[in-house]
Design an enzyme around this catalytic site. Structure first.
Site, PDB file in Angstrom:
ATOM      1  CG  HIS A  88      37.917  47.092  36.196  1.00 42.02           C
ATOM      2  ND1 HIS A  88      37.926  48.295  35.517  1.00 42.02           N
ATOM      3  CD2 HIS A  88      37.151  47.297  37.296  1.00 42.02           C
ATOM      4  CE1 HIS A  88      37.208  49.191  36.183  1.00 42.02           C
ATOM      5  NE2 HIS A  88      36.720  48.600  37.264  1.00 42.02           N
TER       6      HIS A  88
ATOM      7  CE1 TYR B 266      42.781  42.494  43.349  1.00 40.05           C
ATOM      8  CE2 TYR B 266      40.520  41.710  43.564  1.00 40.05           C
ATOM      9  CZ  TYR B 266      41.735  42.072  44.138  1.00 40.05           C
ATOM     10  OH  TYR B 266      41.879  42.023  45.502  1.00 40.05           O
ATOM     11  CB  THR B 267      42.808  44.815  35.045  1.00 43.68           C
ATOM     12  OG1 THR B 267      42.291  46.091  35.433  1.00 43.68           O
ATOM     13  CG2 THR B 267      42.768  44.701  33.521  1.00 43.68           C
TER      14      THR B 267
ATOM     15  CB  CYS C 155      47.026  52.641  36.486  1.00 45.09           C
ATOM     16  SG  CYS C 155      46.062  51.691  37.705  1.00 45.09           S
TER      17      CYS C 155
END
Length: 222
Positions: free
Chosen positions: A28, A44-45, A200
């Site tokens: 990420h 953030y991915t 997640c």
């Protein structure tokens, strides 16, 4: 470092060569900005993959009181510059790394899952099977639903999708309730040396799910 990208999910500055980003699958990036005279950084991915030339795309849920999302990112316009740093993360996925992957996601926790799902499904020679259990409070909270459902239809041999809502509306055809031990045993692939479980989501869901996974003899992370 990735810097000077114009906006979020926008193409980079025009050049003679359009490059790959070079972000490994499973990694990420972090975005930093000065908000109220303080440096704020969030990770953030990307929903884009390394096969996408010349751009990086992020799906970000903006909260009005969020220091970065609401007070900075939500106010960006085309032409603004954003500072990216990366790649970051302990995982680096390669094709065939696992035979089966079970995923449990809650809310925005689906973002890193989506990047991996896309990489597996869009590889014509990939044989990895993915099962995603995606939990939310309500139907309106589901993110990337169109993309996830398209992958489930188009790549049925690689990807299985299961939603579960705290409060399901009338006519809801997926699951309802909570991600308990019974749901995990039903929806995730059977335990084996070449199976991986990924998790997640919100801290409360993550902690409860970890306990239930350990009770099902899933090994603790190393």
């Amino acid at each position: 470092m990735f810097s000077n990208h114009r906006g979020i999910g926008m193409k980079t500055r025009p050049s003679y060569h359009i490059h790959f980003l070079g972000l490994p699958i499973g990694q990420h990036v972090a975005i930093s900005a000065v908000v109220n005279e303080k440096t704020v950084t969030r990770s953030y991915t990307p929903t884009s993959n390394n096969i996408d030339r010349g751009r990086i795309e992020l799906a970000i849920k903006c909260y009005p009181d969020g220091l970065l999302s609401g007070k900075y990112l939500a106010g960006l316009t085309v032409g603004d510059e954003v500072e990216f740093r990366g790649p970051k993360g302990a995982m680096w996925y390669t094709k065939g790394h696992f035979r089966k992957i079970g995923m449990v996601a809650g809310g925005t926790g689906v973002m890193p899952m989506y990047q991996l799902i896309r990489a597996i499904c869009e590889n014509d020679t990939g044989t990895t099977e993915v099962s995603l259990l995606y939990a939310n409070r309500s139907e309106s909270d589901i993110l990337l639903c169109g993309e996830l459902e398209r992958f489930a239809r188009q790549y049925a041999k690689n990807f299985r999708l299961r939603y579960i809502l705290d409060s399901a509306p009338e006519g809801w055809t997926y699951g309802s309730g909570y991600v308990d031990r019974t749901v995990l045993a039903e929806q995730l692939p059977a335990l084996s040396p070449d199976t991986k479980v990924m998790l997640c989501g919100p801290p409360g869901m993550v902690n409860a799910t970890k306990k239930n996974l350990f009770a099902l003899s899933i090994a603790k992370p190393g």
